[in-house]
Design an enzyme around this catalytic site. Structure first.
Site, PDB file in Angstrom:
ATOM      1  N   VAL A 191     -13.245  45.886 -12.017  1.00 32.53           N
ATOM      2  CA  VAL A 191     -11.929  45.324 -11.693  1.00 32.53           C
ATOM      3  C   VAL A 191     -11.521  44.281 -12.742  1.00 32.53           C
ATOM      4  O   VAL A 191     -10.406  44.333 -13.299  1.00 32.53           O
ATOM      5  CB  VAL A 191     -11.977  44.643 -10.305  1.00 32.53           C
ATOM      6  CG1 VAL A 191     -10.635  44.025  -9.967  1.00 32.53           C
ATOM      7  CG2 VAL A 191     -12.391  45.632  -9.243  1.00 32.53           C
ATOM      8  N   ALA A 276     -17.514  41.499 -19.071  1.00 31.41           N
ATOM      9  CA  ALA A 276     -17.063  41.565 -17.663  1.00 31.41           C
ATOM     10  C   ALA A 276     -17.957  42.559 -16.934  1.00 31.41           C
ATOM     11  O   ALA A 276     -17.520  43.624 -16.498  1.00 31.41           O
ATOM     12  CB  ALA A 276     -15.595  41.996 -17.598  1.00 31.41           C
ATOM     13  N   HIS A 451      14.642  52.700   4.666  1.00 37.60           N
ATOM     14  CA  HIS A 451      14.979  53.515   3.501  1.00 37.60           C
ATOM     15  C   HIS A 451      15.952  52.751   2.615  1.00 37.60           C
ATOM     16  O   HIS A 451      16.875  52.147   3.127  1.00 37.60           O
ATOM     17  CB  HIS A 451      15.624  54.828   3.945  1.00 37.60           C
ATOM     18  CG  HIS A 451      16.069  55.672   2.795  1.00 37.60           C
ATOM     19  ND1 HIS A 451      15.162  56.357   2.001  1.00 37.60           N
ATOM     20  CD2 HIS A 451      17.299  55.909   2.269  1.00 37.60           C
ATOM     21  CE1 HIS A 451      15.830  56.991   1.049  1.00 37.60           C
ATOM     22  NE2 HIS A 451      17.133  56.736   1.191  1.00 37.60           N
TER      23      HIS A 451
HETATM   24  P1  AMP Z   1     -17.989  45.105 -11.750  1.00 35.29           P
HETATM   25  O1  AMP Z   1     -19.385  44.885 -11.204  1.00 35.29           O
HETATM   26  O2  AMP Z   1     -17.085  45.913 -10.875  1.00 35.29           O
HETATM   27  O3  AMP Z   1     -17.353  43.842 -12.242  1.00 35.29           O
HETATM   28  O4  AMP Z   1     -18.184  46.006 -13.048  1.00 35.29           O
HETATM   29  C1  AMP Z   1     -19.026  45.685 -14.122  1.00 35.29           C
HETATM   30  C2  AMP Z   1     -19.272  46.954 -14.927  1.00 35.29           C
HETATM   31  O5  AMP Z   1     -19.988  46.626 -16.126  1.00 35.29           O
HETATM   32  C3  AMP Z   1     -20.112  47.996 -14.190  1.00 35.29           C
HETATM   33  O6  AMP Z   1     -19.354  49.184 -14.089  1.00 35.29           O
HETATM   34  C4  AMP Z   1     -21.340  48.173 -15.084  1.00 35.29           C
HETATM   35  O7  AMP Z   1     -21.748  49.522 -15.139  1.00 35.29           O
HETATM   36  C5  AMP Z   1     -20.842  47.707 -16.460  1.00 35.29           C
HETATM   37  N1  AMP Z   1     -21.928  47.269 -17.358  1.00 35.29           N
HETATM   38  C6  AMP Z   1     -22.985  46.471 -17.053  1.00 35.29           C
HETATM   39  N2  AMP Z   1     -23.795  46.275 -18.145  1.00 35.29           N
HETATM   40  C7  AMP Z   1     -23.236  46.970 -19.182  1.00 35.29           C
HETATM   41  C8  AMP Z   1     -23.573  47.172 -20.588  1.00 35.29           C
HETATM   42  N3  AMP Z   1     -24.656  46.628 -21.161  1.00 35.29           N
HETATM   43  N4  AMP Z   1     -22.749  47.951 -21.331  1.00 35.29           N
HETATM   44  C9  AMP Z   1     -21.641  48.514 -20.783  1.00 35.29           C
HETATM   45  N5  AMP Z   1     -21.278  48.354 -19.479  1.00 35.29           N
HETATM   46  C10 AMP Z   1     -22.041  47.601 -18.678  1.00 35.29           C
END
Ligand code: AMP
Ligand code: FAD
Length: 478
Positions: A191, A276, A451
């Site tokens: 997100v 993130a 509407h």
């Molecule tokens: P959220 O927990 O929704 O904020 O999403 C964080 C996202 O970062 C998740 O979809 C993880 O798969 C992704 N993520 C975590 N570590 C890595 C990394 N080393 N490289 C790329 N994506 C990552």
């Protein structure tokens, strides 16, 4: 003599400040401890959400969307705005002013409700005591019949991309860029990554999102996730799935990021990189060794369905406990706990917590997705309605996306409402209200909707569950 309260709350985020206000409303003598210092070096209430989360990100999303519209969306309405330029410091300054107003507003609400603010770091001791250590290092111990831990969360750090808040930033740093980075990398297509990536993409950054998973938005309904991927890619976001970041090297004002994907080792250069990759609970120096409260290996404090810890009279709510890391979940837990302390039989419906991604179009849902229901063996009927067939969406030139209503095939009870489209968050909330009262798709279909509104798309999707949609050809005819 130490100060004594009925309730002491640690943390003044949307979990803690709401709990404190509700407790005070219920006649309980309440204090709230907060240590965060805002940009002006003064205690700022509101937690992550108000200071560096929900609100500032939405302020920048709204500003950047207006800029984008002025550039790309006006012409179709016959409006020629001439040259449209951007003043990033002014945009960020407006965001800061909103934060200031809101955090000040919480302080005013504390005063109005008689909540005592204790400025400093709170630490749970044994026997319902909390130590408060101020900025000056002086400590006092307060006593309380009930203690609510609401210390929230912070961004996850990953060793391959250490945050310096200059070239490699976390979500907080990404809310404060003073210029538009030419090439912006985002690690994580969650997100926060998608929202912040959208802000800077609209302002002109070339944005590349690196996501380790092969699947895009795994928590969303698959049909919605597929549409979201298509739409965001069309908007210029390059989203690389199956791309795991393994290292980064900062050289002056640039960073070279290494990642592995299906084709092997890759390298890519950016001017700024946003990390993130999720958030983790904050329990640093929160629990004395003999406090009796336990957390799991990731730091989440153990609680039951009513947010009670294993120590009687000690509760924990919000991002520091299990469940969705969302402001509205934290706040409702705060209300539930305050009311239970006051002797009410409050509870919370964890099955109906809406999720929203504030991209444009917004992506939002409540209840279960079609794939989850099918995996659970539930037979469902599905109705969808595209915004392309909505008169209101056409009038606004905002016709991307659809509403999807999923109902139990036997009872017709609505089990999920999923939307990608304009005002998706507001439409899904209407679904959530209905679902809380056990609505059937037929009930929604029988209601009168104004509407022309975007809400009519929800009405039509509910009608489409039984093949009765009026303004679109039904998949299923009855
Ligand atoms: P959220 O927990 O929704 O904020 O999403 C964080 C996202 O970062 C998740 O979809 C993880 O798969 C992704 N993520 C975590 N570590 C890595 C990394 N080393 N490289 C790329 N994506 C990552
Ligand atoms: P927090 O808001 O993290 O507050 C905890 C507070 O406790 C902090 O102020 C901290 O300083 C204080 N604290 C911690 N330890 C101590 C201590 N020992 N003593 C004293 N004080 C202490 N959620 C949504 O629902 N919608 C959104 O649109 C949304 N957007 C987001 C965008 C971004 C960029 C980010 C980062 C988050 C977003 N979130 C959003 C998530 C949301 O901010 C959190 O879920 C929410 O803030 C959690 O509330 P909380 O009260 O549990 O914790």
């Amino acid at each position: 003599m130490s100060q004594k309260f009925d309730v002491v709350v640690v943390g003044a985020g949307p979990g803690g400040y709401v709990a404190a206000i509700r407790a005070a409303q219920l006649g309980l003598k309440t204090a709230c401890i907060e240590k965060y210092q805002g940009k002006e070096g003064k205690t700022a209430l509101g937690g992550t959400c108000l200071n560096v989360g929900c609100i500032p990100s939405k302020a920048l999303l709204d500003s950047s969307y207006k800029y984008h519209e002025a550039h790309e969306g006006f012409k179709v309405h016959g409006i020629n705005a001439g040259e449209v330029t951007i003043d990033v410091p002014a945009m960020v300054g407006r965001k800061d002013q909103i934060v200031k107003n809101l955090t000040g507003g919480v302080a005013a609400l504390f005063k109005a409700n008689g909540v005592t603010l204790l400025e400093g770091h709170g630490k749970l001791l044994s026997n319902k005591r909390v130590e408060v250590t101020g900025k000056d290092g002086n400590s006092e111990v307060v006593e309380a019949e009930n203690i609510i831990l609401a210390s929230g969360s912070r961004p996850v750090d990953i060793p391959p991309a250490p945050v310096d808040q200059k070239v490699i930033v976390d979500s907080t740093g990404a809310l404060d860029f003073q210029t538009v980075p030419k090439r912006l990398g985002v690690i994580g297509a969650g997100v926060i990554g998608l929202e912040l990536g959208s802000v800077w993409a609209r302002l002109g950054s070339e944005v590349t999102v690196l996501e380790a998973l092969d699947k895009f938005l795994p928590a969303a309904d698959e049909q919605v996730a597929k549409e979201a991927f298509k739409v965001l890619t069309k908007q210029g976001l390059t989203i690389r799935l199956g791309a795991r970041v393994t290292g980064s090297e900062v050289n002056g004002d640039q960073v070279t990021v290494s990642y592995t994907d299906a084709e092997g080792e890759q390298k890519i250069e950016f001017d700024r990189l946003i990390v993130a990759v999720g958030r983790r609970p904050v329990t640093t120096d929160l629990l004395a060794a003999d406090s009796g409260v336990d957390s799991d290996e990731r730091g989440f404090i153990f609680v039951d369905d009513y947010c009670a810890t294993s120590v009687p009279g000690v509760y924990a709510i919000g991002d520091v406990v299990r469940g969705a890391m969302l402001a509205h979940k934290a706040s409702e837990e705060g209300v539930m706990v305050a009311e239970r302390i006051a002797g009410h039989k409050a509870q919370m419906n964890y099955d109906l917590i809406p999720s929203v991604i504030y991209t444009h179009p917004e992506i939002a849902w409540v209840g279960k997705s079609e794939q989850v229901l099918k995996a659970e063996g539930v037979e469902v009927n599905v109705g969808t309605f595209p915004f392309a067939a909505s008169g209101r969406a056409m009038a606004a030139n905002d016709t991307t996306g659809f509403v999807k209503v999923i109902a139990d095939a036997k009872s017709d009870r609505v089990l999920g409402v999923h939307v990608i489209g304009p005002s998706a968050a507001e439409l899904v909330q209407q679904g959530a209200i209905g679902m809380e009262f056990g609505t059937s798709a037929e009930d929604l279909g029988m209601m009168v909707f104004s509407h022309p509104t975007l809400s009519e798309a929800l009405h039509e999707a509910a009608l489409a569950v039984s093949g009765h949609a009026i303004h679109v050809a039904n998949r299923k005819k009855r």
